[in-house]
Design a protein around this motif. Sequence first.
Motif, PDB file in Angstrom:
ATOM      1  N   ASP A 165       7.189   4.769 -13.476  1.00  0.00           N
ATOM      2  CA  ASP A 165       7.192   3.516 -14.233  1.00  0.00           C
ATOM      3  C   ASP A 165       7.726   2.360 -13.394  1.00  0.00           C
ATOM      4  O   ASP A 165       7.225   1.239 -13.476  1.00  0.00           O
ATOM      5  N   ARG A 166       8.742   2.662 -12.612  1.00  0.00           N
ATOM      6  CA  ARG A 166       9.339   1.620 -11.784  1.00  0.00           C
ATOM      7  C   ARG A 166       8.338   1.137 -10.718  1.00  0.00           C
ATOM      8  O   ARG A 166       8.214  -0.059 -10.464  1.00  0.00           O
ATOM      9  N   GLU A 167       7.611   2.075 -10.118  1.00  0.00           N
ATOM     10  CA  GLU A 167       6.586   1.710  -9.122  1.00  0.00           C
ATOM     11  C   GLU A 167       5.478   0.878  -9.772  1.00  0.00           C
ATOM     12  O   GLU A 167       5.025  -0.116  -9.210  1.00  0.00           O
ATOM     13  N   TRP A 168       5.042   1.281 -10.956  1.00  0.00           N
ATOM     14  CA  TRP A 168       3.986   0.539 -11.648  1.00  0.00           C
ATOM     15  C   TRP A 168       4.466  -0.872 -11.976  1.00  0.00           C
ATOM     16  O   TRP A 168       3.723  -1.840 -11.794  1.00  0.00           O
ATOM     17  N   GLN A 169       5.683  -0.997 -12.427  1.00  0.00           N
ATOM     18  CA  GLN A 169       6.228  -2.314 -12.772  1.00  0.00           C
ATOM     19  C   GLN A 169       6.326  -3.198 -11.529  1.00  0.00           C
ATOM     20  O   GLN A 169       5.999  -4.383 -11.578  1.00  0.00           O
ATOM     21  N   ARG A 170       6.741  -2.606 -10.417  1.00  0.00           N
ATOM     22  CA  ARG A 170       6.842  -3.371  -9.179  1.00  0.00           C
ATOM     23  C   ARG A 170       5.463  -3.860  -8.732  1.00  0.00           C
ATOM     24  O   ARG A 170       5.287  -5.018  -8.374  1.00  0.00           O
ATOM     25  N   ARG A 171       4.472  -2.993  -8.782  1.00  0.00           N
ATOM     26  CA  ARG A 171       3.102  -3.386  -8.403  1.00  0.00           C
ATOM     27  C   ARG A 171       2.551  -4.445  -9.365  1.00  0.00           C
ATOM     28  O   ARG A 171       1.901  -5.397  -8.948  1.00  0.00           O
ATOM     29  N   HIS A 172       2.815  -4.260 -10.635  1.00  0.00           N
ATOM     30  CA  HIS A 172       2.358  -5.231 -11.633  1.00  0.00           C
ATOM     31  C   HIS A 172       2.962  -6.600 -11.354  1.00  0.00           C
ATOM     32  O   HIS A 172       2.250  -7.619 -11.344  1.00  0.00           O
TER      33      HIS A 172
END
Length: 55
Positions: free
Chosen positions: A2-9
């Motif tokens: 989730d943290r990686e997805w949020q960073r990419r987003h």
Amino acid sequence: MDREWQRRHDQFHTVGYRDGLMAGKEASVQEGFNVGFTDSVYVGYNWGLVRGITR
């Protein structure tokens, strides 16, 4: 994950915002240039006629 997805987003959101901002600036600058150029050509032509006639 989730943290990686949020960073990419967040990263792509920022990049998209910048791209949109730059495209908007370029479009408005070009439009302003076109209007100013048209006006200045007309005024310059008339000024040249006046100077030519008075000389």
